[in-house]
Write an enzyme that holds these catalytic residues in place. Sequence first.
Site, PDB file in Angstrom:
ATOM      1  CG  HIS A  34      -2.430   1.086   1.298  1.00 33.94           C
ATOM      2  ND1 HIS A  34      -2.046   2.273   1.751  1.00 33.94           N
ATOM      3  CD2 HIS A  34      -3.174   0.473   0.991  1.00 33.94           C
ATOM      4  CE1 HIS A  34      -2.969   3.378   1.644  1.00 33.94           C
ATOM      5  NE2 HIS A  34      -3.528   2.327   1.031  1.00 33.94           N
TER       6      HIS A  34
ATOM      7  CG  ASP B 233       0.914  -2.282   6.014  1.00 33.44           C
ATOM      8  OD1 ASP B 233      -0.502  -2.656   7.142  1.00 33.44           O
ATOM      9  OD2 ASP B 233       0.420  -1.704   5.414  1.00 33.44           O
TER      10      ASP B 233
ATOM     11  CD  GLN C  22      -7.161  -4.745   3.936  1.00 32.00           C
ATOM     12  OE1 GLN C  22      -8.047  -5.436   4.748  1.00 32.00           O
ATOM     13  NE2 GLN C  22      -6.987  -3.658   4.131  1.00 32.00           N
TER      14      GLN C  22
ATOM     15  CE  LYS D 291      -7.637   0.059   5.786  1.00 31.40           C
ATOM     16  NZ  LYS D 291      -8.402  -0.121   4.432  1.00 31.40           N
TER      17      LYS D 291
ATOM     18  CB  CYS E 139      -3.807   3.042  -1.411  1.00 24.84           C
ATOM     19  SG  CYS E 139      -4.221   4.624  -0.908  1.00 24.84           S
TER      20      CYS E 139
END
Length: 406
Positions: A119, A196, A199, A222, A360
């Site tokens: 991303h 990251d 997700q 999220k 993105c």
Amino acid sequence: MNRYAKDFPILGQQVNGNPLVYLDSSATSQKPFQVIEAVETYYKQYNSNVHRGVHTLGSRATDAYEGAREKVRRLINAESTQEIVYTRGTTTALNIVASSYACPRLGEGDEILISPSEHHSNLIPWQQVAKKTGAALKYFTLEPDGTLDLEKAKQAINERTRLVAIAQVSNVLGTIFPVKELAKAVHDRGGVIVVDGAQSVPHMKVDVRELDCDFLAFSGHKMAGPTGIGVLYGKKELLEAMEPVEFGGEMIDHVDLYESTWKELPWKFEGGTPLIAGAVGLGAAVDYLEQVGMDTVAEHDRKLAAYAVKRMEEVEGLNIYGPREDRMGIVTFNIEGVHPHDVATVLDAEGIAVRAGHHCCQPLMRWMEVAATARASFYLYNDEADIDRLVQGLQKTKEYFGNVLR
């Protein structure tokens, strides 16, 4: 409607005359009653600033704010709440690591290693670090299905690799990357790994001590929580050695006319009045997800992704990107001859919400040799009936554009 969907009030509505099917949870998840009510209760019953007052409302707000931090610590199995820094979200958290950890420590001859599937929030900060420090930015090589070959990845990590930054789960491909094995490889060569988790944390059990990651960033919105609140996890010794990036308000300890000192962790990174309501809502979201069980969420998402791939392969001319197996609840696709924005528009007319664009991830789009894609992403409130509605909508999209193109 599955057993959890009833907890999410927004899902009971109709869109364009059809029951809503929400398949855009990778962009932002919906919020259950429990989270909405927790935020509402804060504003109605104990709205106050934290840490600064001795009155009852201030004490209640502080307890809720710090109590949520403990819930997050428990969720990801950090050793201490001192390792849990509230931020505005994943992007802010990654930028803190880039500016406060990487910039003062990297220089010419050092290497930063990331994936081309990242991303932009986990790519642009490292571009900026490389420009400012003279370090070289390098990339792992992806396999044709968007996965990493672990042995090739280990070979790419060398003694000059000072920092590896990678998403645990790709927001486009649904790929689950081998963070634990990469962490060992980079640590063996003296580097650090930044994960990251935008997700992954909402969809699977993430244990920072088992992964042995140095930093982990994720967002509340999220994972069934409010927007505007996120978390930076960092190993205590690393955070202690870093300087704050925002100054003033709650992060100070002592101020003279020409010198100041900072509070201890984690507050030295939380300048100004924080998003207290967001933290309260995040704590309620953690409660909700733990009540469901993160293993249950992960199993549900994987099964739904597998079912979606199987059903969507029935649509002639539809291309699916990423691994066919062992993916999280994300299926990115294109219909031959139809722009993804047009696909999303027709689906919206059927009450089905999907994402269309580059997500993105423009370098990844170029690697995939497409300008954009459509993306369906799932969460615990989705079920197989939602996938069936999606497939019906995709068939209608094909029929519509087939007739138009004639």
